[in-house]
Design a protein around this motif. Structure first.
Motif, PDB file in Angstrom:
ATOM      1  N   ILE A  60       0.905  -1.146   0.038  1.00  0.00           N
ATOM      2  CA  ILE A  60      -0.036   0.011   0.100  1.00  0.00           C
ATOM      3  C   ILE A  60       0.769   1.176  -0.083  1.00  0.00           C
ATOM      4  O   ILE A  60       0.491   2.070  -0.749  1.00  0.00           O
ATOM      5  N   ASP A  61       2.081   1.321   0.647  1.00  0.00           N
ATOM      6  CA  ASP A  61       2.947   2.554   0.516  1.00  0.00           C
ATOM      7  C   ASP A  61       3.520   2.409  -0.591  1.00  0.00           C
ATOM      8  O   ASP A  61       3.831   3.667  -1.066  1.00  0.00           O
ATOM      9  N   LEU A  62       3.732   1.421  -1.288  1.00  0.00           N
ATOM     10  CA  LEU A  62       4.372   1.581  -2.743  1.00  0.00           C
ATOM     11  C   LEU A  62       3.419   1.997  -3.792  1.00  0.00           C
ATOM     12  O   LEU A  62       3.855   3.046  -4.378  1.00  0.00           O
ATOM     13  N   GLN A  63       2.343   1.798  -3.507  1.00  0.00           N
ATOM     14  CA  GLN A  63       1.164   2.260  -4.277  1.00  0.00           C
ATOM     15  C   GLN A  63       0.914   3.960  -3.993  1.00  0.00           C
ATOM     16  O   GLN A  63       0.815   4.641  -5.083  1.00  0.00           O
ATOM     17  N   LYS A  64       0.949   4.217  -2.920  1.00  0.00           N
ATOM     18  CA  LYS A  64       1.004   5.602  -2.494  1.00  0.00           C
ATOM     19  C   LYS A  64       2.302   6.325  -3.165  1.00  0.00           C
ATOM     20  O   LYS A  64       1.995   7.534  -3.915  1.00  0.00           O
ATOM     21  N   LEU A  65       3.422   5.788  -3.107  1.00  0.00           N
ATOM     22  CA  LEU A  65       4.623   6.156  -3.642  1.00  0.00           C
ATOM     23  C   LEU A  65       4.437   6.477  -5.301  1.00  0.00           C
ATOM     24  O   LEU A  65       4.756   7.602  -5.656  1.00  0.00           O
ATOM     25  N   ASP A  66       3.814   5.445  -5.842  1.00  0.00           N
ATOM     26  CA  ASP A  66       3.722   5.468  -7.295  1.00  0.00           C
ATOM     27  C   ASP A  66       2.814   6.434  -7.734  1.00  0.00           C
ATOM     28  O   ASP A  66       2.989   7.313  -8.676  1.00  0.00           O
ATOM     29  N   GLU A  67       1.509   6.570  -6.829  1.00  0.00           N
ATOM     30  CA  GLU A  67       0.507   7.522  -7.155  1.00  0.00           C
ATOM     31  C   GLU A  67       1.167   9.317  -6.868  1.00  0.00           C
ATOM     32  O   GLU A  67       0.774  10.060  -7.768  1.00  0.00           O
ATOM     33  N   GLU A  68       2.089   9.297  -5.890  1.00  0.00           N
ATOM     34  CA  GLU A  68       2.689  10.378  -5.870  1.00  0.00           C
ATOM     35  C   GLU A  68       3.644  10.874  -6.748  1.00  0.00           C
ATOM     36  O   GLU A  68       3.589  12.181  -7.341  1.00  0.00           O
ATOM     37  N   VAL A  69       4.530   9.734  -7.326  1.00  0.00           N
ATOM     38  CA  VAL A  69       5.377   9.972  -8.418  1.00  0.00           C
ATOM     39  C   VAL A  69       4.798  10.518  -9.859  1.00  0.00           C
ATOM     40  O   VAL A  69       5.051  11.532 -10.440  1.00  0.00           O
ATOM     41  N   THR A  70       3.575   9.916  -9.934  1.00  0.00           N
ATOM     42  CA  THR A  70       2.712  10.055 -11.033  1.00  0.00           C
ATOM     43  C   THR A  70       2.094  11.615 -10.907  1.00  0.00           C
ATOM     44  O   THR A  70       2.146  12.338 -12.090  1.00  0.00           O
ATOM     45  N   LYS A  71       1.610  11.989  -9.935  1.00  0.00           N
ATOM     46  CA  LYS A  71       1.091  13.394  -9.570  1.00  0.00           C
ATOM     47  C   LYS A  71       2.283  14.321  -9.935  1.00  0.00           C
ATOM     48  O   LYS A  71       2.062  15.421 -10.719  1.00  0.00           O
ATOM     49  N   LEU A  72       3.418  14.166  -9.384  1.00  0.00           N
ATOM     50  CA  LEU A  72       4.419  15.135  -9.475  1.00  0.00           C
ATOM     51  C   LEU A  72       4.995  14.990 -10.859  1.00  0.00           C
ATOM     52  O   LEU A  72       5.114  16.228 -11.489  1.00  0.00           O
ATOM     53  N   CYS A 104      11.176  18.809  -5.382  1.00  0.00           N
ATOM     54  CA  CYS A 104      11.579  18.410  -3.868  1.00  0.00           C
ATOM     55  C   CYS A 104      10.238  18.289  -3.045  1.00  0.00           C
ATOM     56  O   CYS A 104      10.572  17.969  -1.855  1.00  0.00           O
ATOM     57  N   ASN A 105       9.172  18.568  -3.523  1.00  0.00           N
ATOM     58  CA  ASN A 105       8.026  18.479  -2.676  1.00  0.00           C
ATOM     59  C   ASN A 105       7.430  16.996  -2.822  1.00  0.00           C
ATOM     60  O   ASN A 105       7.078  16.401  -3.746  1.00  0.00           O
TER      61      ASN A 105
END
Length: 208
Positions: free
Chosen positions: A75-87, A140-141
């Motif tokens: 679930i943390d990996l999924q959140k990181l992927d979503e954050e990377v996609t958003k950025l 950096c965010n």
């Protein structure tokens, strides 16, 4: 001195989490430790299993062993992927706006007088500064992830999905074989053996 060098180098390698040669580390640590001490310390850390060593011709490249970091849940990996996609989307949008402003600048330079061009350049440069600061903030965010670490996490994610798919198929095949001679319904069978399915838990296998 050796222990101090190993400690400094391991902390630096963990903070960067990217491949480096001994020469890179020697320079990046501002020559705090002698080059020979750095080479020896990195070899010792490799023998201890704290660094991974790869040989390319006459060069040795080191990267911190990923066991030095805590495991990341799916679930943390999924959140990181979503954050990377958003950025990534935000950076793409900012770059697009930057390109638009730059195109306008070129158009203005080609059509206005020198005095007006200079005045507009000052305004546009100010807008570019704002956009560049915004771009830097976007980069950096949020968590910055090293490509090596990200690839490792993605590979682990794919492996977990593959194991899930295999075990589900094995369980389904075995259950179907039992149900061929079972006198009751599939639902009653699941209730009697206490078996929970993905559907009953409202979960499903990811597509990729």
């Amino acid at each position: 001195m050796s222990n101090e060098a190993e400690k400094d180098i391991l902390e630096y390698m963990k903070s960067q989490n990217r491949p480096y040669s001994a020469s890179d580390v020697f320079l990046n640590l501002h020559k705090k430790h002698g080059k020979t001490a750095v080479v020896k310390a990195m070899e010792n850390l490799s023998e201890q299993g704290k660094l991974l060593e790869k040989v390319y011709g006459k060069s040795k490249i080191y990267v911190v062993h990923q066991s030095q970091f805590p495991e990341v849940a799916d679930i943390d990996l999924q959140k990181l992927d979503e954050e990377v996609t958003k950025l990534d989307r935000q950076i793409t949008d900012t770059n697009s706006r930057f390109a638009t402003v730059n195109a306008e600048c070129q158009k203005v330079q080609a059509s206005l007088t020198t005095s007006k061009v200079l005045a507009n350049i000052e305004i546009i440069n100010s807008e570019i500064d704002i956009l560049e600061k915004r771009l830097a903030e976007l980069k950096c965010n949020g968590p910055c992830m090293d490509p090596v670490k990200k690839n490792t996490m993605v590979d682990e994610h794919k492996l977990n999905i593959s194991q899930w798919r295999k075990r589900k198929k094995m369980t389904t095949d075995l259950m179907n074989a039992v149900l061929e001679g079972y006198p009751k319904s599939k639902r009653q069978f699941l209730e009697e053996v206490g078996l929970e399915t993905d559907e009953s838990c409202s979960v499903s296998l990811p597509q990729t």
